[in-house]
Design a protein around this motif. Structure first.
Motif, PDB file in Angstrom:
ATOM      1  N   ILE A   8       0.867  -1.175   0.000  1.00 15.80           N
ATOM      2  CA  ILE A   8       0.000   0.000   0.000  1.00 15.80           C
ATOM      3  C   ILE A   8       0.904   1.225   0.000  1.00 15.80           C
ATOM      4  O   ILE A   8       1.631   1.482   0.962  1.00 15.80           O
ATOM      5  CB  ILE A   8      -0.936   0.023   1.220  1.00 15.80           C
ATOM      6  N   ALA A   9       0.877   1.978  -1.106  1.00 13.71           N
ATOM      7  CA  ALA A   9       1.750   3.132  -1.291  1.00 13.71           C
ATOM      8  C   ALA A   9       0.920   4.405  -1.283  1.00 13.71           C
ATOM      9  O   ALA A   9      -0.063   4.514  -2.020  1.00 13.71           O
ATOM     10  CB  ALA A   9       2.506   3.007  -2.614  1.00 13.71           C
ATOM     11  N   GLY A  10       1.327   5.372  -0.455  1.00 17.55           N
ATOM     12  CA  GLY A  10       0.607   6.628  -0.343  1.00 17.55           C
ATOM     13  C   GLY A  10       1.357   7.772  -0.997  1.00 17.55           C
ATOM     14  O   GLY A  10       2.411   8.187  -0.490  1.00 17.55           O
ATOM     15  N   ASN A  11       0.850   8.275  -2.127  1.00 16.02           N
ATOM     16  CA  ASN A  11       1.488   9.365  -2.865  1.00 16.02           C
ATOM     17  C   ASN A  11       0.840  10.683  -2.464  1.00 16.02           C
ATOM     18  O   ASN A  11      -0.286  10.976  -2.862  1.00 16.02           O
ATOM     19  CB  ASN A  11       1.331   9.115  -4.366  1.00 16.02           C
ATOM     20  N   TRP A  12       1.558  11.482  -1.684  1.00 15.25           N
ATOM     21  CA  TRP A  12       1.016  12.765  -1.229  1.00 15.25           C
ATOM     22  C   TRP A  12       0.984  13.810  -2.336  1.00 15.25           C
ATOM     23  O   TRP A  12       0.367  14.861  -2.170  1.00 15.25           O
ATOM     24  CB  TRP A  12       1.856  13.294  -0.060  1.00 15.25           C
ATOM     25  N   LYS A  13       1.678  13.567  -3.441  1.00 13.38           N
ATOM     26  CA  LYS A  13       1.773  14.536  -4.535  1.00 13.38           C
ATOM     27  C   LYS A  13       2.307  15.870  -3.983  1.00 13.38           C
ATOM     28  O   LYS A  13       3.152  15.861  -3.094  1.00 13.38           O
ATOM     29  CB  LYS A  13       0.440  14.655  -5.261  1.00 13.38           C
ATOM     30  N   MET A  14       1.837  17.009  -4.468  1.00 14.60           N
ATOM     31  CA  MET A  14       2.361  18.284  -3.989  1.00 14.60           C
ATOM     32  C   MET A  14       1.468  18.800  -2.853  1.00 14.60           C
ATOM     33  O   MET A  14       0.876  19.882  -2.912  1.00 14.60           O
ATOM     34  CB  MET A  14       2.457  19.315  -5.119  1.00 14.60           C
ATOM     35  N   ASN A  15       1.399  17.984  -1.816  1.00 13.95           N
ATOM     36  CA  ASN A  15       0.580  18.290  -0.641  1.00 13.95           C
ATOM     37  C   ASN A  15       1.364  17.954   0.619  1.00 13.95           C
ATOM     38  O   ASN A  15       2.313  17.182   0.594  1.00 13.95           O
ATOM     39  CB  ASN A  15      -0.713  17.466  -0.657  1.00 13.95           C
ATOM     40  N   VAL A  40       3.833  -0.950   3.775  1.00 15.07           N
ATOM     41  CA  VAL A  40       3.337   0.415   3.625  1.00 15.07           C
ATOM     42  C   VAL A  40       4.491   1.357   3.311  1.00 15.07           C
ATOM     43  O   VAL A  40       5.521   1.355   4.003  1.00 15.07           O
ATOM     44  CB  VAL A  40       2.609   0.883   4.902  1.00 15.07           C
ATOM     45  N   VAL A  41       4.319   2.171   2.271  1.00 14.06           N
ATOM     46  CA  VAL A  41       5.309   3.181   1.906  1.00 14.06           C
ATOM     47  C   VAL A  41       4.592   4.515   1.708  1.00 14.06           C
ATOM     48  O   VAL A  41       3.540   4.570   1.059  1.00 14.06           O
ATOM     49  CB  VAL A  41       6.069   2.823   0.610  1.00 14.06           C
ATOM     50  N   VAL A  42       5.156   5.582   2.264  1.00 11.63           N
ATOM     51  CA  VAL A  42       4.608   6.927   2.111  1.00 11.63           C
ATOM     52  C   VAL A  42       5.555   7.742   1.233  1.00 11.63           C
ATOM     53  O   VAL A  42       6.772   7.715   1.425  1.00 11.63           O
ATOM     54  CB  VAL A  42       4.432   7.607   3.484  1.00 11.63           C
ATOM     55  N   PHE A  43       4.982   8.459   0.269  1.00 10.22           N
ATOM     56  CA  PHE A  43       5.757   9.254  -0.677  1.00 10.22           C
ATOM     57  C   PHE A  43       5.401  10.732  -0.513  1.00 10.22           C
ATOM     58  O   PHE A  43       4.511  11.253  -1.201  1.00 10.22           O
ATOM     59  CB  PHE A  43       5.464   8.810  -2.114  1.00 10.22           C
ATOM     60  N   PRO A  44       6.082  11.453   0.376  1.00  6.21           N
ATOM     61  CA  PRO A  44       5.821  12.887   0.545  1.00  6.21           C
ATOM     62  C   PRO A  44       6.560  13.692  -0.521  1.00  6.21           C
ATOM     63  O   PRO A  44       7.416  13.157  -1.246  1.00  6.21           O
ATOM     64  CB  PRO A  44       6.408  13.164   1.932  1.00  6.21           C
ATOM     65  N   GLY A 234      -5.030  11.010  -2.959  1.00  2.18           N
ATOM     66  CA  GLY A 234      -5.594  11.887  -1.939  1.00  2.18           C
ATOM     67  C   GLY A 234      -5.960  11.211  -0.640  1.00  2.18           C
ATOM     68  O   GLY A 234      -5.853  11.814   0.437  1.00  2.18           O
ATOM     69  N   ALA A 235      -6.385   9.949  -0.718  1.00  3.62           N
ATOM     70  CA  ALA A 235      -6.799   9.242   0.488  1.00  3.62           C
ATOM     71  C   ALA A 235      -5.627   8.876   1.398  1.00  3.62           C
ATOM     72  O   ALA A 235      -5.842   8.375   2.501  1.00  3.62           O
ATOM     73  CB  ALA A 235      -7.581   7.977   0.120  1.00  3.62           C
ATOM     74  N   SER A 236      -4.403   9.132   0.946  1.00  2.97           N
ATOM     75  CA  SER A 236      -3.244   8.839   1.803  1.00  2.97           C
ATOM     76  C   SER A 236      -2.844  10.025   2.655  1.00  2.97           C
ATOM     77  O   SER A 236      -1.957   9.914   3.505  1.00  2.97           O
ATOM     78  CB  SER A 236      -2.049   8.395   0.952  1.00  2.97           C
ATOM     79  N   LEU A 237      -3.482  11.172   2.446  1.00  2.42           N
ATOM     80  CA  LEU A 237      -3.074  12.385   3.165  1.00  2.42           C
ATOM     81  C   LEU A 237      -3.543  12.402   4.607  1.00  2.42           C
ATOM     82  O   LEU A 237      -2.935  13.065   5.455  1.00  2.42           O
ATOM     83  CB  LEU A 237      -3.606  13.624   2.435  1.00  2.42           C
ATOM     84  N   LYS A 238      -4.632  11.716   4.908  1.00  3.64           N
ATOM     85  CA  LYS A 238      -5.150  11.629   6.265  1.00  3.64           C
ATOM     86  C   LYS A 238      -4.996  10.205   6.761  1.00  3.64           C
ATOM     87  O   LYS A 238      -5.430   9.253   6.102  1.00  3.64           O
ATOM     88  CB  LYS A 238      -6.621  12.052   6.304  1.00  3.64           C
ATOM     89  N   ALA A 239      -4.398  10.065   7.928  1.00  4.39           N
ATOM     90  CA  ALA A 239      -4.113   8.738   8.457  1.00  4.39           C
ATOM     91  C   ALA A 239      -5.367   7.883   8.558  1.00  4.39           C
ATOM     92  O   ALA A 239      -5.333   6.684   8.264  1.00  4.39           O
ATOM     93  CB  ALA A 239      -3.433   8.851   9.819  1.00  4.39           C
ATOM     94  N   ALA A 240      -6.488   8.475   8.960  1.00  2.00           N
ATOM     95  CA  ALA A 240      -7.711   7.695   9.129  1.00  2.00           C
ATOM     96  C   ALA A 240      -8.130   7.034   7.816  1.00  2.00           C
ATOM     97  O   ALA A 240      -8.483   5.839   7.787  1.00  2.00           O
ATOM     98  CB  ALA A 240      -8.829   8.579   9.661  1.00  2.00           C
TER      99      ALA A 240
END
Length: 249
Positions: A8-15, A40-44, A234-240
């Motif tokens: 599950i990869a979270g792409n924050w894009k320019m946010n 889980v990987v987060v991409f800020p 977008g759904a990766s920006l909020k932890a919930a």
């Protein structure tokens, strides 16, 4: 054999901002319960990579970057090399995202060069492919995506671990998603094209789905045959919201 653990990869894009580190802390707290069955990987954005990596340190959360320059160093004002990203704490990188292919004119050959850079720096690449609505409506989706796969994968991947992500361009940020049957079929096309390009190593890769993944549709998408995880925007920006997707796998 293909890796069995979903990604599950979270792409924050320019946010995001420094305040977004609170979302990482919320993810850490949930991960501490020991119930995650996924990677889980987060991409800020690049300015946050080091801070997110520090905030995630010692947890199951990994950190990546959203792009890199093909060259290791040089007079490339405003660009960031794979080596600099690795030094900042990134261990993954997204390459060929549709927003860069469509909005910035990135070619598959350019993506392949960046894949080489990622491997050189010790980053794990997630290589994105996908068709536009016009290409799908014209019946060209499978041909377009197979061609992107073939041209975006350099020979050096033959002995490497890598990930592909299917992003139907028309679904990103629109709330629209293909049917599970459409997703399953395109993932088959992607696997076949990767195998034709690289041979047996393609059997070990994961293929993610990316395109308006959210808490409401995540379980259905992640249960679709051939889907090895999700590239979430977008759904990766909020932890919930992101946690709802993580626990849907």
């Amino acid at each position: 054999m293909k890796q069995s653990v979903k990604l599950i990869a979270g792409n924050w894009k320019m946010n995001g901002s420094a305040a977004s580190l609170a979302e990482i802390e919320a993810l850490r707290a949930d991960a501490g319960r020991g119930e995650w069955r996924v990677e889980v990987v987060v991409f800020p954005p690049s300015p946050l990579v080091e801070r997110v990596a520090r905030a995630a340190g010692g947890s199951p959360i990994e950190v990546g970057a959203q792009d890199c320059r093909a060259e290791a160093a040089g007079a490339f004002t405003g660009c960031v090399s794979a080596e600099l990203l690795h030094d900042a704490g990134a261990r993954w990188v997204i390459l060929g995202h549709s927003e860069r292919r469509q909005g910035l004119g990135e070619t598959s050959a350019g993506v392949a060069a960046k894949v080489e850079a990622a491997l050189r720096a010790g980053l794990h690449p997630i290589i994105c492919v996908g068709e536009t609505l016009a290409e799908r409506d014209a019946g060209e989706a499978e041909t377009v995506v197979a061609a992107q796969v073939g041209a975006s994968l350099p020979d050096s991947l033959r002995d490497q671990t890598f990930t592909l992500a299917y992003e139907p361009v028309w679904a990103i940020g629109t709330g629209r998603t293909p049917t599970p049957a459409d997703i399953a079929r395109m993932h088959e096309v992607i696997r076949s094209a990767a195998a034709a390009r690289l041979g047996p190593v393609a059997a070990d890769m994961r293929v993610l789905y990316g395109g308006s993944v959210n808490p409401a549709n995540a379980a259905t998408i992640l249960a679709t045959p051939g889907v090895d995880g999700a590239l979430v925007g977008g759904a990766s920006l909020k932890a919930a919201d992101f946690l709802a997707i993580i626990h849907a796998a």
